[in-house]
Design a protein around this motif. Structure first.
Motif, PDB file in Angstrom:
ATOM      1  N   ALA A  59       0.858  21.987   0.644  1.00  0.00           N
ATOM      2  CA  ALA A  59       1.397  20.983   1.275  1.00  0.00           C
ATOM      3  C   ALA A  59       2.691  20.364   0.857  1.00  0.00           C
ATOM      4  O   ALA A  59       3.726  19.923   1.674  1.00  0.00           O
ATOM      5  N   HIS A  60       2.810  20.283  -0.411  1.00  0.00           N
ATOM      6  CA  HIS A  60       3.991  19.972  -0.975  1.00  0.00           C
ATOM      7  C   HIS A  60       5.315  20.869  -0.636  1.00  0.00           C
ATOM      8  O   HIS A  60       6.505  20.395  -0.180  1.00  0.00           O
ATOM      9  N   LYS A  61       4.927  22.089  -0.708  1.00  0.00           N
ATOM     10  CA  LYS A  61       5.983  23.140  -0.292  1.00  0.00           C
ATOM     11  C   LYS A  61       6.158  23.056   1.138  1.00  0.00           C
ATOM     12  O   LYS A  61       7.244  23.578   1.704  1.00  0.00           O
ATOM     13  N   ALA A  62       5.474  22.770   2.121  1.00  0.00           N
ATOM     14  CA  ALA A  62       5.536  22.433   3.494  1.00  0.00           C
ATOM     15  C   ALA A  62       6.338  21.115   3.771  1.00  0.00           C
ATOM     16  O   ALA A  62       6.736  20.881   4.863  1.00  0.00           O
ATOM     17  N   GLY A  63       6.684  20.252   2.664  1.00  0.00           N
ATOM     18  CA  GLY A  63       7.538  19.227   2.930  1.00  0.00           C
ATOM     19  C   GLY A  63       6.961  17.899   2.938  1.00  0.00           C
ATOM     20  O   GLY A  63       7.367  16.784   3.014  1.00  0.00           O
ATOM     21  N   SER A  64       5.661  17.884   2.670  1.00  0.00           N
ATOM     22  CA  SER A  64       4.729  16.265   2.492  1.00  0.00           C
ATOM     23  C   SER A  64       5.011  15.647   1.197  1.00  0.00           C
ATOM     24  O   SER A  64       5.118  16.519   0.054  1.00  0.00           O
ATOM     25  N   ARG A  65       4.688  14.548   1.136  1.00  0.00           N
ATOM     26  CA  ARG A  65       4.376  13.863  -0.127  1.00  0.00           C
ATOM     27  C   ARG A  65       3.037  13.808  -0.295  1.00  0.00           C
ATOM     28  O   ARG A  65       2.193  13.539   0.670  1.00  0.00           O
ATOM     29  N   VAL A  66       2.661  14.303  -1.594  1.00  0.00           N
ATOM     30  CA  VAL A  66       1.318  14.606  -1.737  1.00  0.00           C
ATOM     31  C   VAL A  66       0.653  13.639  -2.835  1.00  0.00           C
ATOM     32  O   VAL A  66       1.165  13.599  -3.714  1.00  0.00           O
ATOM     33  N   LEU A  67      -0.780  13.373  -2.608  1.00  0.00           N
ATOM     34  CA  LEU A  67      -1.483  12.859  -3.854  1.00  0.00           C
ATOM     35  C   LEU A  67      -2.462  13.611  -4.128  1.00  0.00           C
ATOM     36  O   LEU A  67      -3.489  13.909  -3.139  1.00  0.00           O
ATOM     37  N   VAL A  68      -3.120  13.950  -5.349  1.00  0.00           N
ATOM     38  CA  VAL A  68      -4.270  14.591  -5.621  1.00  0.00           C
ATOM     39  C   VAL A  68      -5.189  13.346  -6.327  1.00  0.00           C
ATOM     40  O   VAL A  68      -4.861  12.944  -7.490  1.00  0.00           O
ATOM     41  N   ILE A  69      -6.495  13.256  -5.821  1.00  0.00           N
ATOM     42  CA  ILE A  69      -7.325  12.340  -6.568  1.00  0.00           C
ATOM     43  C   ILE A  69      -8.396  13.331  -7.003  1.00  0.00           C
ATOM     44  O   ILE A  69      -9.147  14.002  -6.430  1.00  0.00           O
ATOM     45  N   MET A  91       0.880  -1.260   0.015  1.00  0.00           N
ATOM     46  CA  MET A  91       0.061   0.017  -0.089  1.00  0.00           C
ATOM     47  C   MET A  91       0.878   1.149  -0.055  1.00  0.00           C
ATOM     48  O   MET A  91       1.826   1.498   0.809  1.00  0.00           O
ATOM     49  N   GLU A  92       0.580   2.173  -0.765  1.00  0.00           N
ATOM     50  CA  GLU A  92       1.302   3.353  -1.132  1.00  0.00           C
ATOM     51  C   GLU A  92       1.004   4.262   0.139  1.00  0.00           C
ATOM     52  O   GLU A  92      -0.107   4.562   0.526  1.00  0.00           O
ATOM     53  N   ALA A  93       1.990   5.193   0.671  1.00  0.00           N
ATOM     54  CA  ALA A  93       1.536   5.881   1.795  1.00  0.00           C
ATOM     55  C   ALA A  93       1.906   7.369   1.395  1.00  0.00           C
ATOM     56  O   ALA A  93       3.090   7.600   0.616  1.00  0.00           O
ATOM     57  N   TYR A  94       0.965   8.230   1.695  1.00  0.00           N
ATOM     58  CA  TYR A  94       1.346   9.638   1.369  1.00  0.00           C
ATOM     59  C   TYR A  94       1.296  10.493   2.804  1.00  0.00           C
ATOM     60  O   TYR A  94       0.486  10.153   3.487  1.00  0.00           O
ATOM     61  N   GLU A  95       1.966  11.434   3.022  1.00  0.00           N
ATOM     62  CA  GLU A  95       1.490  12.281   4.067  1.00  0.00           C
ATOM     63  C   GLU A  95       0.209  12.976   3.857  1.00  0.00           C
ATOM     64  O   GLU A  95      -0.651  13.021   4.868  1.00  0.00           O
ATOM     65  N   VAL A  96      -0.120  13.741   2.873  1.00  0.00           N
ATOM     66  CA  VAL A  96      -1.342  14.308   2.670  1.00  0.00           C
ATOM     67  C   VAL A  96      -2.018  13.885   1.302  1.00  0.00           C
ATOM     68  O   VAL A  96      -1.245  13.844   0.169  1.00  0.00           O
ATOM     69  N   ILE A  97      -3.261  13.476   1.412  1.00  0.00           N
ATOM     70  CA  ILE A  97      -4.066  13.343   0.089  1.00  0.00           C
ATOM     71  C   ILE A  97      -5.093  14.258   0.053  1.00  0.00           C
ATOM     72  O   ILE A  97      -5.827  14.535   0.963  1.00  0.00           O
ATOM     73  N   VAL A  98      -5.248  14.689  -1.083  1.00  0.00           N
ATOM     74  CA  VAL A  98      -6.147  15.711  -1.420  1.00  0.00           C
ATOM     75  C   VAL A  98      -7.265  15.301  -2.385  1.00  0.00           C
ATOM     76  O   VAL A  98      -6.948  14.894  -3.366  1.00  0.00           O
ATOM     77  N   ILE A  99      -8.591  15.373  -2.016  1.00  0.00           N
ATOM     78  CA  ILE A  99      -9.531  14.880  -2.931  1.00  0.00           C
ATOM     79  C   ILE A  99     -10.286  15.969  -3.289  1.00  0.00           C
ATOM     80  O   ILE A  99     -10.753  16.847  -2.979  1.00  0.00           O
ATOM     81  N   GLY A 100      -9.867  15.879  -4.791  1.00  0.00           N
ATOM     82  CA  GLY A 100     -10.601  17.207  -5.516  1.00  0.00           C
ATOM     83  C   GLY A 100      -9.384  18.080  -6.269  1.00  0.00           C
ATOM     84  O   GLY A 100      -8.486  18.301  -5.706  1.00  0.00           O
ATOM     85  N   GLY A 101      -9.484  18.020  -7.535  1.00  0.00           N
ATOM     86  CA  GLY A 101      -8.440  18.782  -8.157  1.00  0.00           C
ATOM     87  C   GLY A 101      -8.698  20.014  -9.019  1.00  0.00           C
ATOM     88  O   GLY A 101      -8.303  20.230 -10.102  1.00  0.00           O
ATOM     89  N   GLY A 102      -9.936  20.739  -8.348  1.00  0.00           N
ATOM     90  CA  GLY A 102      -9.993  22.066  -8.747  1.00  0.00           C
ATOM     91  C   GLY A 102      -9.099  23.320  -8.226  1.00  0.00           C
ATOM     92  O   GLY A 102      -8.149  22.647  -7.639  1.00  0.00           O
ATOM     93  N   PRO A 103      -9.559  24.357  -7.957  1.00  0.00           N
ATOM     94  CA  PRO A 103      -8.695  25.494  -7.769  1.00  0.00           C
ATOM     95  C   PRO A 103      -8.315  25.188  -6.113  1.00  0.00           C
ATOM     96  O   PRO A 103      -7.412  25.549  -5.700  1.00  0.00           O
ATOM     97  N   ALA A 104      -9.313  24.824  -5.292  1.00  0.00           N
ATOM     98  CA  ALA A 104      -8.934  24.807  -3.854  1.00  0.00           C
ATOM     99  C   ALA A 104      -8.007  23.492  -3.799  1.00  0.00           C
ATOM    100  O   ALA A 104      -7.067  23.513  -2.929  1.00  0.00           O
TER     101      ALA A 104
END
Length: 421
Positions: A22-32, A1-14
């Protein structure tokens, strides 16, 4: 199972703004993102007026979104498109996110979640229009999608129900494409859209606006042939004897937006009955620790610039939570009276009482010479004057809470009062 610090649900402007922060704060991020392309609703908003606050220039929706999309791709942030979240679970290590797409079902682990799922439009059935179910009845967003993305004119002769901003913008757009917009009908005694859109989209094109009117019936079998409109009273009930028929082949609905929070429901995130989004604190964290909300999923914004602003804050704080994994849990709830339609956020973290905070609010009624007041234990601490406040126009306010002696157990109350002179 792949792990991320932050997962963002929604790829609109928000969601894009949250992912970047989150990326600039040092997290590994996934956008769904469930759609094929990033950008959310902005992909079909080809009119300008976006980015005035953030970039100081007029951009179209796609141009505004492109600036964020380009940066996301340049930074190598992981993105899944055409992907749907089917299940969210709280686990000991954070959250389990199940996603289905063309590759099958995949589970991901997240330390923190950002819900940036946007909003949806109310439909004809939700506003209780009687009659058959012919083709030719569209939400304003669907009509915009047909016209701007598919290059198909959905109607030649139409009526628009509701004076929300998307409906006003589509009145202009359809007129420019050669359709005849017979009128915009609004059940409330005041328009629902921004003043600038009323002027630029209706007045400039001589499109009539009928207040205290609604559509009561639709006619047609395979295709819409006519609608019945009527005046309404102060309770929004049709007035007998005022009905008349308008022949048309299209009815465009611009009857309100609702924050989309079905995935939040899987985690039991408490909702605000007025704003229709999650109850959150000044860091945009919901009452489920580690779950953050932003943009139109939190409350319906007027400007995309503020959607991005809340996304950035949610993303930054989500990264901090994922890195630390703890939550103090101590908050001061904001108290409001019925002068507000809503106030977001609804809580102040006790540990942030010495910092600046951003509030978004709408007045319940139109007011002139209004004063926004914050009191602490019944004593006025902060005031801000407004020449006028209108329910369709969201206000953004920044308060430096550090200037005030806020302590645990204090009551923070907000009011809007109308003053003479």
């Amino acid at each position: 199972m792949e792990a991320y610090e932050v997962i963002v649900i929604g790829g609109g402007p928000a969601g894009l703004a949250a992912a970047l922060a989150a990326h600039k704060a040092g997290s590994r991020v996934l956008v769904i993102e469930r759609e094929e392309r990033l950008g959310g609703i902005l992909k079909q908003c080809i009119h300008d007026g976006f980015g005035l606050v953030r970039f100081g220039e007029k951009l179209s929706g796609p141009e505004y979104a492109e600036r964020f999309i380009d940066e996301v791709l340049e930074l190598g942030i992981d993105v899944l498109t055409s992907s749907f979240v089917t299940e969210l679970k709280k686990t000991g290590a954070g959250f389990l996110v199940s996603v289905v797409n063309r590759h099958g079902v995949t589970d991901y682990q997240a330390g923190a979640l950002v819900l940036a799922t946007g909003c949806r439009e109310r439909t004809a059935r939700q506003v209780l229009i009687h009659g058959t179910r012919p083709a030719g009845i569209f939400t304003a967003g669907t009509a915009q999608h047909f016209t701007n993305l598919l290059g198909q004119l959905p109607t030649r002769r139409c009526v628009i129900l509701g004076s929300g901003d998307i409906g006003l913008i589509m009145a202009r757009r359809l007129t420019l494409e050669g359709a005849s917009v017979l009128g915009v009908y609004e059940a409330k005694p005041e328009p629902s859209g921004l003043t600038r859109n009323l002027v630029q989209c209706l007045e400039d094109f001589d499109i009539p606006l009928y207040l205290s009117h609604t559509v009561t019936r639709v006619f047609g079998e395979e295709r819409l042939t006519a609608v019945e409109v009527a005046q309404v009273d102060e309770r929004i009930k049709p007035v007998p004897g005022t009905e008349h028929i308008i022949e048309c082949d299209g009815l465009i609905l611009s009857v309100g937006l609702i924050p989309e929070n079905e995935v939040a429901g899987q985690l039991g995130v408490p909702m605000d009955a007025a704003a229709k989004g999650p109850v959150c604190d000044n860091r945009f964290m919901t009452q489920v620790p580690g779950v953050f909300s932003c943009g139109n999923a939190l409350h319906v914004n007027d400007l995309v610039d503020y959607v991005s602003e809340s996304g950035e804050m949610a993303g930054r704080y989500a990264a901090a939570y994922a890195a630390d994994g703890t939550d103090s849990g101590e908050h001061i709830a904001f108290k409001t009276d019925d002068s507000f339609l809503y106030l977001v956020p609804q809580q102040l973290r006790l540990e942030d009482r010495d910092k600046k905070g951003v509030l978004y609010f709408r007045s319940r009624n139109a007011r002139r010479n209004a004063v926004f007041t914050m009191s602490i234990n019944g004593k006025t601490a902060y005031t801000r004057k407004y020449g006028q406040l209108k329910p369709p126009e969201m206000e953004r306010l920044e308060i430096d809470f550090g200037k005030y002696p806020i302590q645990k157990g204090d009551e923070l109350r907000f009011e809007i009062k109308e003053v003479m002179g």
